[in-house]
Motif scaffolding. Structure first.
Motif, PDB file in Angstrom:
ATOM      1  N   GLN A  45      17.722 158.951  15.463  1.00  0.00           N
ATOM      2  CA  GLN A  45      16.555 158.467  16.198  1.00  0.00           C
ATOM      3  C   GLN A  45      16.672 156.957  16.395  1.00  0.00           C
ATOM      4  N   ARG A  46      16.084 156.470  17.477  1.00  0.00           N
ATOM      5  CA  ARG A  46      16.126 155.051  17.833  1.00  0.00           C
ATOM      6  C   ARG A  46      14.696 154.531  17.941  1.00  0.00           C
ATOM      7  N   TRP A  47      14.434 153.360  17.354  1.00  0.00           N
ATOM      8  CA  TRP A  47      13.112 152.744  17.406  1.00  0.00           C
ATOM      9  C   TRP A  47      12.969 152.004  18.725  1.00  0.00           C
ATOM     10  N   ASN A  48      11.925 152.319  19.507  1.00  0.00           N
ATOM     11  CA  ASN A  48      11.733 151.676  20.805  1.00  0.00           C
ATOM     12  C   ASN A  48      10.624 150.628  20.784  1.00  0.00           C
ATOM     13  N   GLY A  49      10.112 150.314  19.601  1.00  0.00           N
ATOM     14  CA  GLY A  49       9.046 149.336  19.488  1.00  0.00           C
ATOM     15  C   GLY A  49       7.700 149.968  19.218  1.00  0.00           C
ATOM     16  N   HIS A  50       7.594 151.255  19.505  1.00  0.00           N
ATOM     17  CA  HIS A  50       6.331 151.960  19.285  1.00  0.00           C
ATOM     18  C   HIS A  50       6.517 153.249  18.495  1.00  0.00           C
TER      19      HIS A  50
END
Length: 100
Positions: A45-50
């Protein structure tokens, strides 16, 4: 209260954008720690800021680590005699000298 300013919080949040994590895909309420199921498949998983969004897939822990830490080098081979030796002294955890 010790609230941090909104600008500092936003800066901390934005610094994590693009960070990856591996989540083991196990059924039910089983253990989710990586060391307990090293052969279980992982969702990357990748964190997109939200929120964490799907990014990829790994078949096991070893493959997930290669995706998460691509620039980590293997430890250099050990050289005999390269381990540091204790210097002189009578430190608390040192063995007492053997009587001759």
């Amino acid at each position: 209260m010790d609230d941090e300013p909104l600008a500092e919080w936003a800066e901390r949040r934005d610094a994590r954008i693009g960070q990856l994590r591996a989540v083991p895909l196990v059924t039910g309420d089983g253990p989710r720690a990586s060391h307990l199921n090293p052969d279980a498949p992982r969702a990357i998983q990748r964190w997109n800021g939200h929120l964490w969004e799907p990014y990829g897939f790994a078949t096991n822990l070893a493959e997930a680590r290669l995706l998460l830490f691509p620039h980590t080098e293997a430890a250099p081979p050990s050289v005999p005699g390269a381990t540091p030796q204790l210097g002189p002294g009578t430190g608390r955890h040192r063995r007492p000298p053997t009587p001759r």
